[in-house]
Structures are given as structure tokens and as C-alpha cells.
Design an enzyme around this catalytic site. Structure first.
Site, PDB file in Angstrom:
ATOM      1  N   ASN A   1      55.261  69.890  69.379  1.00 18.00           N
ATOM      2  CA  ASN A   1      56.512  69.724  70.111  1.00 18.00           C
ATOM      3  C   ASN A   1      56.361  70.228  71.542  1.00 18.00           C
ATOM      4  O   ASN A   1      55.273  70.612  71.972  1.00 18.00           O
ATOM      5  CB  ASN A   1      57.666  70.423  69.381  1.00 18.00           C
ATOM      6  CG  ASN A   1      57.462  71.938  69.284  1.00 18.00           C
ATOM      7  OD1 ASN A   1      56.692  72.540  70.034  1.00 18.00           O
ATOM      8  ND2 ASN A   1      58.170  72.554  68.360  1.00 18.00           N
TER       9      ASN A   1
ATOM     10  N   GLN B   1      57.553  52.966  66.160  1.00 19.94           N
ATOM     11  CA  GLN B   1      57.131  53.985  67.123  1.00 19.94           C
ATOM     12  C   GLN B   1      58.313  54.760  67.700  1.00 19.94           C
ATOM     13  O   GLN B   1      58.188  55.929  68.047  1.00 19.94           O
ATOM     14  CB  GLN B   1      56.317  53.330  68.234  1.00 19.94           C
ATOM     15  CG  GLN B   1      54.974  52.801  67.765  1.00 19.94           C
ATOM     16  CD  GLN B   1      54.127  53.896  67.111  1.00 19.94           C
ATOM     17  OE1 GLN B   1      53.778  54.888  67.747  1.00 19.94           O
ATOM     18  NE2 GLN B   1      53.806  53.719  65.834  1.00 19.94           N
TER      19      GLN B   1
ATOM     20  N   HIS C   1      59.400  58.270  66.204  1.00 21.45           N
ATOM     21  CA  HIS C   1      58.705  59.529  66.476  1.00 21.45           C
ATOM     22  C   HIS C   1      59.662  60.597  66.994  1.00 21.45           C
ATOM     23  O   HIS C   1      59.543  61.770  66.636  1.00 21.45           O
ATOM     24  CB  HIS C   1      57.596  59.303  67.508  1.00 21.45           C
ATOM     25  CG  HIS C   1      56.296  58.876  66.919  1.00 21.45           C
ATOM     26  ND1 HIS C   1      55.479  59.730  66.220  1.00 21.45           N
ATOM     27  CD2 HIS C   1      55.661  57.685  66.941  1.00 21.45           C
ATOM     28  CE1 HIS C   1      54.390  59.082  65.828  1.00 21.45           C
ATOM     29  NE2 HIS C   1      54.484  57.836  66.248  1.00 21.45           N
TER      30      HIS C   1
ATOM     31  N   GLU D   1      50.353  55.092  75.932  1.00 20.21           N
ATOM     32  CA  GLU D   1      49.534  55.772  74.929  1.00 20.21           C
ATOM     33  C   GLU D   1      49.016  54.757  73.911  1.00 20.21           C
ATOM     34  O   GLU D   1      47.828  54.693  73.623  1.00 20.21           O
ATOM     35  CB  GLU D   1      50.375  56.844  74.238  1.00 20.21           C
ATOM     36  CG  GLU D   1      49.654  57.559  73.111  1.00 20.21           C
ATOM     37  CD  GLU D   1      50.569  58.482  72.321  1.00 20.21           C
ATOM     38  OE1 GLU D   1      50.050  59.224  71.470  1.00 20.21           O
ATOM     39  OE2 GLU D   1      51.805  58.443  72.536  1.00 20.21           O
ATOM     40  N   HIS D   2      49.923  53.987  73.357  1.00 23.91           N
ATOM     41  CA  HIS D   2      49.579  52.920  72.409  1.00 23.91           C
ATOM     42  C   HIS D   2      49.885  51.579  73.060  1.00 23.91           C
ATOM     43  O   HIS D   2      50.988  51.386  73.578  1.00 23.91           O
ATOM     44  CB  HIS D   2      50.401  53.031  71.127  1.00 23.91           C
ATOM     45  CG  HIS D   2      50.391  54.380  70.483  1.00 23.91           C
ATOM     46  ND1 HIS D   2      51.441  55.270  70.604  1.00 23.91           N
ATOM     47  CD2 HIS D   2      49.451  54.993  69.732  1.00 23.91           C
ATOM     48  CE1 HIS D   2      51.155  56.367  69.932  1.00 23.91           C
ATOM     49  NE2 HIS D   2      49.948  56.232  69.391  1.00 23.91           N
TER      50      HIS D   2
ATOM     51  N   ASP E   1      47.419  55.348  63.734  1.00 19.16           N
ATOM     52  CA  ASP E   1      48.063  56.645  63.530  1.00 19.16           C
ATOM     53  C   ASP E   1      47.599  57.311  62.245  1.00 19.16           C
ATOM     54  O   ASP E   1      47.566  58.540  62.161  1.00 19.16           O
ATOM     55  CB  ASP E   1      49.586  56.477  63.466  1.00 19.16           C
ATOM     56  CG  ASP E   1      50.221  56.379  64.840  1.00 19.16           C
ATOM     57  OD1 ASP E   1      49.551  56.670  65.842  1.00 19.16           O
ATOM     58  OD2 ASP E   1      51.418  56.010  64.908  1.00 19.16           O
TER      59      ASP E   1
ATOM     60  N   HIS F   1      20.837  80.479 100.890  1.00 23.25           N
ATOM     61  CA  HIS F   1      20.327  79.353 100.113  1.00 23.25           C
ATOM     62  C   HIS F   1      19.001  78.866 100.693  1.00 23.25           C
ATOM     63  O   HIS F   1      18.034  78.599  99.961  1.00 23.25           O
ATOM     64  CB  HIS F   1      21.333  78.196 100.123  1.00 23.25           C
ATOM     65  CG  HIS F   1      22.485  78.365  99.182  1.00 23.25           C
ATOM     66  ND1 HIS F   1      23.368  79.403  99.273  1.00 23.25           N
ATOM     67  CD2 HIS F   1      22.898  77.605  98.122  1.00 23.25           C
ATOM     68  CE1 HIS F   1      24.278  79.289  98.323  1.00 23.25           C
ATOM     69  NE2 HIS F   1      24.012  78.196  97.604  1.00 23.25           N
TER      70      HIS F   1
END
Length: 435
Positions: free
Chosen positions: A204, A249, A252, A319-320, A353, A412
């Protein structure tokens, strides 16, 4: 070309709020200072749990015995697919070496992290699949110690199927603790756990914010916001299937955006008419989430052609991403910004998923523009090494000395000078800086 929004979102999903950050910072600070006692205090406060925190082998066995054989078979099927895909990914990461110039060999070595913390949500839904996705992938990567952490369901503890899945997939310890306190316990190495090198898994907004704050101290898979999904569909798509996939979806969470992008108005109108009916038929919790997500965050966008559809999708970087359209090869080659791609009616986000093999921990909130999802690569460090002969070091040392002096980094330059002087005492080098 111009997009026509047949349905426009009224809200934008936020990955964080100032109030959330203040709460999480306070909890993390207290747990870091007071350790296990503070973590247990918050477990009692937020999880209503005062039972064992680190599960014993006996407790794991008892939970596993409570899982039906049918569910065990389904978990084993999903685990096998995720493991098979992760192993194929691992094979793409190899140690290698190359002779950069004669006498100078450079290489890379792939090393797994020592300890990983895998967070498995267990609040509104018991995310059995998240245990499979995170623990399996870490195990295949070669992580030495894996902690699976999941919140209890009251004093009943973690859902038995999550315990069974985490154990089957290779978790070394299972921590019965949720939220910020669970993330903190893995990060700080409480309850005799090794301190995590990387934290992975969905959660969450409090879990996400804890990972955000701790990033740098530990690695994380990604900055995660609410899950989101986009469907690209043309006139060949089945409106019923498109509508069902959008609703699947949206359930969710109340702030999980779903988007339909199409070049066919009839399809769009049919889907928009059907979605509310499908939402109304869901169980109560799912219905409340999906209804809010559809009302406030969903969009239906009408485009002129497939090129504009693809450009719109890449801009959203979902995302998807599902394609239910003709000529799937064109879409596969054209699309470039997505967490995971599902081509054709025969595939759906729900497959990814839960059980098809690709990982479901994916970039949200447009972050697919610059990163992919969880994979074995997240648990692996690619480190480099080099070794030179004296002759091989000579041209590199000369170039290093001159570049360093041009940059004003004399120390260096001298580390190169001293080697040239030792290895080639009779040579005359011009090591001055040149503009």
C-alpha cells in the site's frame, strides 16, 4: 491527428502525499531507535497481532497442511512457470572478459545480493502470487538469504497459502508483520534477520513510501504507485472481453487507472456501456474499488489510426499493456513503453498477475518510460574488473596522466607517472596536459 476523450479522468493517481511521508518517517525513526519493541508495538496497533513474528518450521508445516491439494497444485504450477522464465532470464547474464587493448583485459562479474526482503501484501487481498513472484525470482538469482514478509490477518496470522507459497519458493525466513514495521524489520535486521540489501514487492501507500525513504540505504525494485492498465483495441476486438479486462484491473483499488485506447467509436461505446454492468455484478469490496476507479480515474480515448494509438500508449507508459487488435507483430515492434505486454485476445493481464511466468511486480505511474519490472537482474550486481601486463598498461597510463592533468587532478596523474617510471625507466614520456 487529435485524440478524442470519450471518457476523461477526474483525478490523477498519486504515489505519495505529504501526510503519508510524515507518518512513515516517524515510524521508521522510532523503529530504528527502539528496535524490535517499537516494531512489535506497531504490529499490535496496525495489525492487531501479538503472535509469533518469525515463523518456525512447525508453524510453517501447520499452515501448509491447511492448504488444499488443489490450491497446492495451482501454486506449484505458477511457481514452475515463474522459475522457468526467471532461469531463462538468468542465462542472459554472464561473466565475460575482453582484451580492450593488447595486454589489458577487462571483464564483468555477475554477483547476487546477499539478502533480500520480499514484501507480500495480505490486507484487502491475500497476494499468494506476490510470494511466488518475489521469492522465486530472488532464489533463481542466487540470493543467499530471502525473507518473506507479510501482514497477519488479525491474530490468525498470515494466510496459510502465502506461507505455503513462500516456503515452496525458497524463503529462508517468514516474517509475520505488515506495513512500515515489516519493511523496517527487514531493513534494520530485526528479529535476527540479516539486514536486507534490497527490498522488493508491492504494497500500500505506506509500504511504498517506506521503500522510497529507505532507498539508498537499501536497494528497491522500483518506486511504485497504484497499479494501472491500458488496452489498445481496434474494430476486430471483442467488446465484452475488453470490458471484462478493464474491470478486472480496476478492482485492484479505488485509485487504479484503467484506459481504453481505440480507433473504433462503436467498440468504445459498447465497452463504456458494458463496464458499469460488469462492476455491479462483482462482490462488494471488488465492486467498490472498481466503481471508484472507473468513475474517477478511467479514460476512453478515440484515435484516428493505430499509429496515434501507439503514440498515446507510449506517452502513458502503462504498467500493463494489452493489445487486442489486428497485426500483432506490428504492435510488438512499434510499442516501446510498458511494464509488461499482453498480445492478443488469448492473453490477459490476469495471466501475468498470477501464473504465466513473467513477473507481476511492474513499473507504475509512467515509470515504464525508463525501467522494466522485477526480474533476476534486480537481485544481481554487475561488477567490473581489469588486469594489465606492463606493456598493456603503458598506453593507458600515458593517456590517464595527460587527461588527469588537463582536468587538474594531479594526484591521479602521478599514480600513472609512478608506474611508467618504474616499468619503463629509460623511456621519455610527454605527460603534460594539452588543451
Amino acid at each position: 491527428m487529435a485524440r478524442n476523450y470519450l471518457k476523461k479522468s477526474t483525478k490523477t493517481a498519486e504515489t505519495d502525499s505529504g501526510e503519508t511521508r510524515k507518518i512513515v518517517e516517524s515510524i521508521l525513526a522510532e523503529i530504528e531507535t527502539d528496535g524490535e519493541s517499537a516494531a512489535l508495538k506497531y504490529a499490535a496497533k496496525f495489525d492487531n497481532y501479538d503472535g509469533p513474528v518469525v515463523l518456525t518450521a512447525t508453524e510453517i508445516a501447520a499452515a501448509s497442511a491447511a492448504v488444499s491439494d488443489k490450491l497446492k497444485a495451482d501454486i506449484a504450477f505458477a511457481h514452475a512457470n515463474v522459475k522457468r522464465f526467471a532461469m531463462a532470464q538468468r542465462e542472459t547474464m554472464q561473466d565475460m572478459q575482453v582484451e580492450v587493448v593488447p595486454g589489458l583485459i577487462a571483464g564483468q562479474k555477475v554477483i547476487p545480493c546477499h539478502a533480500a526482503g520480499c514484501y507480500v501484501p495480505g490486507g484487502r487481498y491475500s497476494h499468494i502470487a506476490s510470494a511466488i513472484m518475489t521469492v522465486t525470482t530472488a532464489k533463481v538469482a542466487g540470493v543467499k538469504h530471502i525473507t518473506a514478509c507479510s501482514p497477519p490477518q488479525g491474530n490468525g496470522g498470515i494466510h496459510p497459502a502465502i506461507i505455503y507459497a513462500a516456503d515452496l519458493c525458497g524463503a529462508d525466513r517468514i516474517l509475520c508483520m505488515g506495513g512500515v514495521q515489516g519493511v523496517a524489520a527487514m531493513t534494520y535486521g530485526l528479529f535476527d534477520l540479516p539486514k536486507a540489501d534490497i527490498l522488493v514487492g508491492p504494497g500500500n501507500q505506506f509500504v511504498a513510501e517506506a521503500k522510497r525513504i529507505l532507498f539508498g540505504r537499501v536497494g528497491i525494485d522500483m518506486f511504485a504507485g497504484p497499479t494501472d492498465s491500458l488496452i489498445l483495441a481496434d474494430a476486430t476486438a471483442d467488446a465484452e472481453i475488453v470490458a471484462v479486462d478493464l474491470v478486472s484491473q480496476a478492482e485492484h483499488g479505488y485509485n487504479s487507472p484503467v484506459w481504453l485506447v481505440t480507433d473504433d467509436q462503436t467498440l468504445a461505446e459498447n465497452v463504456m456501456a458494458r463496464v458499469p454492468e460488469l462492476i455491479a455484478a462483482l462482490p462488494e469490496l471488488n465492486r467498490v474499488n472498481a466503481a471508484a476507479a472507473w468513475q474517477d480515474y478511467a479514460e476512453v480515448i478515440l484515435c484516428d489510426d493505430r499509429e496515434e494509438m501507439a503514440a498515446t500508449s507510449d506517452e502513458y507508459a502503462p504498467e500493463h499493456l494489452t493489445v487486442q487488435a489486428d497485426d500483432l507483430d506490428w504492435w510488438l515492434n512499434r510499442l516501446s513503453c510498458f511494464g509488461s505486454l499482453f498480445l492478443g485476445e488469448e492473453t490477459t493481464v490476469a495471466f501475468g498477475d498470477k501464473a504465466s511466468g513473467t513477473n507481476h511486480v511492474l513499473p507504475t505511474s509512467g515509470s515504464a518510460k525508463y525501467t522494466g519490472g522485477l526480474s533476476v537482474h534486480k537481485f544481481l550486481k554487475i561488477v567490473t574488473w581489469q588486469q594489465a601486463t606492463r606493456d598493456g598498461a603503458r598506453p593507458v597510463a600515458e593517456a590517464t596522466a595527460r587527461i588527469s592533468r588537463l582536468e587538474g587532478m594531479e594526484g591521479h596523474a602521478r599514480s600513472a607517472d609512478v608506474r611508467l617510471a618504474k616499468y619503463f625507466p629509460d623511456a621519455n614520456f610527454d605527460l603534460s596536459a594539452e588543451d
